[in-house]
Design an enzyme around this catalytic site. Structure first.
Site, PDB file in Angstrom:
ATOM      1  N   ALA A 140       3.568   2.872   8.085  1.00  0.00           N
ATOM      2  CA  ALA A 140       4.636   2.137   7.415  1.00  0.00           C
ATOM      3  C   ALA A 140       5.835   1.928   8.336  1.00  0.00           C
ATOM      4  O   ALA A 140       6.423   0.844   8.365  1.00  0.00           O
ATOM      5  CB  ALA A 140       5.059   2.891   6.157  1.00  0.00           C
ATOM      6  N   VAL A 190     -22.731  10.510   7.157  1.00  0.00           N
ATOM      7  CA  VAL A 190     -23.258  10.313   5.807  1.00  0.00           C
ATOM      8  C   VAL A 190     -24.087   9.038   5.844  1.00  0.00           C
ATOM      9  O   VAL A 190     -23.596   7.982   6.252  1.00  0.00           O
ATOM     10  CB  VAL A 190     -22.099  10.194   4.793  1.00  0.00           C
ATOM     11  CG1 VAL A 190     -22.616   9.740   3.442  1.00  0.00           C
ATOM     12  CG2 VAL A 190     -21.365  11.527   4.671  1.00  0.00           C
ATOM     13  N   ALA A 199     -12.646  12.963   8.783  1.00  0.00           N
ATOM     14  CA  ALA A 199     -11.588  13.975   8.971  1.00  0.00           C
ATOM     15  C   ALA A 199     -10.383  13.351   9.631  1.00  0.00           C
ATOM     16  O   ALA A 199      -9.858  13.831  10.644  1.00  0.00           O
ATOM     17  CB  ALA A 199     -12.119  15.137   9.812  1.00  0.00           C
ATOM     18  N   GLY A 200      -9.930  12.215   9.065  1.00  0.00           N
ATOM     19  CA  GLY A 200      -8.710  11.562   9.543  1.00  0.00           C
ATOM     20  C   GLY A 200      -7.546  11.977   8.658  1.00  0.00           C
ATOM     21  O   GLY A 200      -7.624  12.958   7.894  1.00  0.00           O
ATOM     22  N   THR A 230       0.844  -1.198   0.000  1.00  0.00           N
ATOM     23  CA  THR A 230       0.000   0.000   0.000  1.00  0.00           C
ATOM     24  C   THR A 230       0.880   1.248   0.000  1.00  0.00           C
ATOM     25  O   THR A 230       0.652   2.199  -0.760  1.00  0.00           O
ATOM     26  CB  THR A 230      -0.873   0.017   1.274  1.00  0.00           C
ATOM     27  OG1 THR A 230      -1.642  -1.186   1.316  1.00  0.00           O
ATOM     28  CG2 THR A 230      -1.797   1.224   1.305  1.00  0.00           C
ATOM     29  N   CYS A 231       1.890   1.252   0.872  1.00  0.00           N
ATOM     30  CA  CYS A 231       2.684   2.464   1.087  1.00  0.00           C
ATOM     31  C   CYS A 231       3.288   2.989  -0.215  1.00  0.00           C
ATOM     32  O   CYS A 231       3.092   4.153  -0.575  1.00  0.00           O
ATOM     33  CB  CYS A 231       3.776   2.164   2.106  1.00  0.00           C
ATOM     34  SG  CYS A 231       4.832   3.565   2.461  1.00  0.00           S
ATOM     35  N   GLY A 237      -0.786 -15.702  -1.985  1.00  0.00           N
ATOM     36  CA  GLY A 237      -0.334 -16.669  -0.986  1.00  0.00           C
ATOM     37  C   GLY A 237      -1.467 -17.102  -0.074  1.00  0.00           C
ATOM     38  O   GLY A 237      -2.356 -16.317   0.269  1.00  0.00           O
ATOM     39  N   GLU A 261     -17.440  14.720   9.261  1.00  0.00           N
ATOM     40  CA  GLU A 261     -16.803  13.904  10.311  1.00  0.00           C
ATOM     41  C   GLU A 261     -17.838  13.532  11.362  1.00  0.00           C
ATOM     42  O   GLU A 261     -18.598  14.373  11.832  1.00  0.00           O
ATOM     43  CB  GLU A 261     -15.641  14.697  10.932  1.00  0.00           C
ATOM     44  CG  GLU A 261     -15.087  14.158  12.229  1.00  0.00           C
ATOM     45  CD  GLU A 261     -14.525  12.730  12.169  1.00  0.00           C
ATOM     46  OE1 GLU A 261     -13.757  12.426  11.255  1.00  0.00           O
ATOM     47  OE2 GLU A 261     -14.880  11.923  13.058  1.00  0.00           O
ATOM     48  N   HIS A 317      21.320  27.948  14.534  1.00  0.00           N
ATOM     49  CA  HIS A 317      20.505  29.148  14.320  1.00  0.00           C
ATOM     50  C   HIS A 317      20.792  29.721  12.932  1.00  0.00           C
ATOM     51  O   HIS A 317      21.965  29.793  12.530  1.00  0.00           O
ATOM     52  CB  HIS A 317      20.868  30.208  15.368  1.00  0.00           C
ATOM     53  CG  HIS A 317      20.146  31.512  15.155  1.00  0.00           C
ATOM     54  ND1 HIS A 317      18.826  31.673  15.498  1.00  0.00           N
ATOM     55  CD2 HIS A 317      20.554  32.691  14.611  1.00  0.00           C
ATOM     56  CE1 HIS A 317      18.457  32.915  15.185  1.00  0.00           C
ATOM     57  NE2 HIS A 317      19.485  33.552  14.649  1.00  0.00           N
TER      58      HIS A 317
END
Ligand code: FAD
Ligand code: NAI
Length: 465
Positions: A320, A237, A181-182, A41-42, A114, A203, A444
Site C-alpha cells: 500500500a 499442493v 509461506a508468504g 484491497t488495503c 471503468g 511452501e 532509554h
C-alpha cells in the site's frame, strides 16, 4: 460529456492518494471505483482487516498465555462474532474517512466499472447498467491486484478460501492448511493459530518468505514453529477436494517422491497476487500487459499517450505504501513537476509476533552484487525494554558499506519492528552512515536502542542497553 484533467480508475491506496494529490494541485479530478466503498484491497480486504484480526488475536493469546505471569489472572473466552464485528466497524470508519477526503479535496467519485474507451475517454458502467462517458486529459490506471489461482485448487470461499475468505471464517478451523509461506499465509495463519487452529503451511520453496533476508527468515521460522505452526517446505499442493465438512489436500515433495493426503477443515490459498486489468479496455489504447498481466511503465507513463499506471498493477512490491508513493510521484509528473520514488527504500513489514521489518538490501543481495559490507547485530534479549516486557525474541541487524559505512540494509525481527524501521528509512533517505545512528542519542529504555546498538555493532562497540 464531463471533462477532467485527471480520471483515476480504482479507489485503493494508489487511486485515492493520486486523487488527493491531484485535488491539492488544483487538477479537476474524477475517481472511478466499482466497489460500494473506497479504499481498495488495503482498506476493505487487505491491510486493515488483517491488522485488526492480528491485533485482536494477539491480545487473545496474550490474555491466555502471558497475563498470568504479569499477575493478571483471566480466562479468556473467544467471541468470534464480536471480534469480526469490531474489525468491520473499523474498516467502515476507515472507508468513510476516504470518502470524506474525496469531498474535502473536491474529487468526483464516479461509482461504477471503468473502462478505457479510446484516447482521452473513460466509460463508466454503473450498477444499474447506465453508462457515463468521461473525457480525460490524463487517465491513471490504479486497478490493483487479485489473488493468484492454483490449478487443482478451486477457491469457493467456503472451505477453500483466499485472503478475503480467511478474513471472515465463520468459525475457528480445527486444522487450517495454508498454501504459501508468504506474508498473507503467515499473517492470517498466525491469526487462526492464536485463536486455536492447528496450522500447517505448505511452501514450494525450501524456505519461508522469499525476499526476506535469509538469516532473519530462519529466526522467523523458528519462532513460528515454537508457537505451534507446522511447515512443509519444498512441497507442492497438486489438488484440494472440498466437501461440506472439510478438504482433502494432496501434497507432493517438489523434488519428487510419494504424495500424501492432508485432511483439513479449511484451506487458505495464498501464493501471491497478480495485476488486475479485467475488462479495462487496454486494447482500445494499444496497451499490451506483459505475460504476468502487469502494465509496463516508464515513470508511470504507459505506451499510450496520456495514460498512466500506478500501484499493484505495475512492477514493484505490492504494498500500500508503495502504491501511495507511485500515486504522488505520478500526479506530480502530470502536474508538470518532477515526481520521485526510491524503490530501494520501500520498507516491508510482516505483522506477526515476532514482527519482521526491513528496508534496503538483504545480505544475499549484497553478496550477489559483490558489495563488501559490514554487519552489526544486536539481540532483543539484551535490550532492557524488551526484557522487562518479556519480548526478547529476535534481533536488529544493520548492513553497512565496508568502505563508506553507508547503511545499505536493515533487518529487524522482534517487538514493534514495523515501528522501528521508520527511523532507518529516514536515515537511509539521507544516506546516513551506521556511525550517524550509533552516535545519535536514543531514549532509554526503548526498543529503538536495539537498532542503535546494532549500528554500534558495525564498528564493534556494542554495549548492553
Ligand atoms: P487496490 O488496493 O487493489 O485497489 C484497486 C481498486 O480498483 C479496487 O478498489 C478495485 O475495486 C478497483 N477497480 C479495479 N478495476 C476497476 C475498474 N475497471 N473500474 C473501477 N474500479 C476498479 N500492503 C501493505 O503495505 N501493508 C499491509 O499490511 C498489507 N496487508 C495486506 C493484507 C492482505 C490480506 C492483502 C490481500 C494485501 C495486503 N497488502 C498490504 C497489499 C495492499 O493491499 C496492496 O498493495 C494495495 O492495496 C495496492 O493498492 P492499489 O491502489 O494499487 O490497488
Ligand atoms: P507472497 O508472494 O508474499 O508469498 C507467496 C508464497 O507462496 C511464496 O513463498 C511462494 O514461494 C509460495 N508459493 C507460490 N506458489 C506455490 C505453490 N504452488 N505451492 C506452495 N507455495 C507456493 O504472496 P502472498 O502471501 O499471497 O501475498 C501477496 C502480496 O500481498 C505480498 O507479496 C505483499 O506484497 C502483499 N501483502 C503485504 C502484507 C504486508 O505488507 N504486511 C500483508 C499481506 C499481503
Amino acid at each position: 460529456m464531463a471533462q477532467y484533467d485527471v480520471v483515476i480508475i480504482g479507489g485503493g491506496p494508489g487511486g485515492y492518494n493520486a486523487a488527493i494529490r491531484a485535488g491539492q494541485l488544483g487538477l479537476k479530478t474524477a475517481l472511478v471505483e466499482k466497489n460500494p466503498t473506497l479504499g481498495g484491497t488495503c482498506l476493505n480486504v487487505g491491510c486493515m482487516p488483517s491488522k485488526a484480526l492480528l491485533h485482536a488475536s494477539e491480545m487473545f493469546e496474550a490474555a491466555g498465555k502471558d497475563f498470568a505471569h504479569l499477575g493478571i489472572e483471566v480466562t479468556p473466552r473467544l467471541n468470534l462474532p464480536q471480534m469480526m464485528g469490531q474489525k468491520a466497524e473499523s474498516v467502515l470508519a476507515l472507508t468513510k474517512g476516504i470518502e470524506f477526503l474525496m469531498k474535502k479535496n473536491k474529487i468526483d467519485w464516479i461509482k461504477g466499472y471503468g473502462k478505457l474507451a479510446g484516447p482521452g475517454k473513460v466509460e463508466v458502467t454503473g450498477e444499474d447498467g447506465a453508462v457515463t462517458v468521461l473525457e480525460a486529459k490524463n487517465t491513471v490506471i490504479a486497478t490493483g491486484s487479485e489473488p493468484s489461482g492454483l490449478p487443482g485448487v478451486t477457491v469457493d470461499q467456503k472451505r477453500i478460501v483466499d485472503s478475503t475468505g480467511a478474513l471472515s471464517l465463520p468459525e475457528v478451523p480445527k486444522h487450517l492448511v495454508v498454501i504459501g509461506a508468504g506474508i498473507i499465509g503467515l499473517e492470517l495463519g498466525s491469526v487462526w493459530r492464536r485463536l486455536g487452529a492447528q496450522v500447517t503451511v505448505v511452501e514450494f520453496l525450501d524456505r519461508i518468505t522469499p525476499g526476506m533476508d535469509t538469516d532473519t527468515a530462519k529466526t522467523f521460522q523458528r519462532g513460528l514453529t515454537k508457537q505451534g505452526m507446522t511447515f512443509k517446505l519444498g512441497s507442492k499442493v497438486t489438488g484440494a477436494k472440498a466437501s461440506a465438512t472439510g478438504v482433502e489436500v494432496t501434497v507432493e515433495p517438489v523434488a519428487g517422491g510419494a504424495a500424501e493426503t492432508v485432511s483439513a477443515d479449511y484451506v487458505l490459498l495464498a501464493i501471491g497476487r497478480r495485476a488486475f486489468t479485467e475488462g479495462l479496455g487496454l486494447e482500445s489504447v494499444g496497451i499490451v500487459p506483459d505475460k504476468r498481466g502487469v502494465i509496463d511503465t516508464d515513470h508511470f507513463r504507459t505506451t499510450a499517450p496520456g495514460v498512466w499506471a500506478i500501484g499493484d498493477v505495475i512492477h514493484g512490491p505490492m504494498l500500500a505504501h508503495k502504491a501511495e508513493e507511485d500515486a504522488v510521484a505520478c500526479i506530480e509528473f502530470i502536474a508538470g513537476k518532477v515526481g520521485h520514488v526510491d524503490y530501494n527504500l520501500v520498507p516491508s513489514v510482516v505483522y506477526t509476533a515476532p514482527e519482521v521489518a526491513w528496508v534496503g538490501q538483504t545480505e544475499e543481495q549484497l553478496k550477489a552484487a559483490g558489495v563488501a559490507y559490514k554487519v552489526g547485530k544486536f539481540p532483543f534479549s539484551a535490550n532492557s525494554r524488551a526484557k522487562i516486557n518479556h519480548e526478547t525474541e529476535g534481533f536488529a541487524k544493520v548492513l553497512a558499506d565496508a568502505k563508506t559505512d553507508e547503511i545499505l540494509g536493515v533487518h529487524i525481527i522482534g517487538p514493534q519492528a514495523g515501528e522501528l524501521i521508520g527511523e532507518y528509512c529516514v536515515a537511509m533517505a539521507f544516506r546516513a552512515a551506521s556511525e550517524d545512528i550509533a552516535r545519535t542519542c536514543h531514549p532509554h529504555p526503548t526498543r529503538s536502542e536495539a537498532g542503535r546498538q546494532a549500528a554500534m555493532g558495525v564498528e564493534g562497540w556494542t554495549m548492553q542497553s
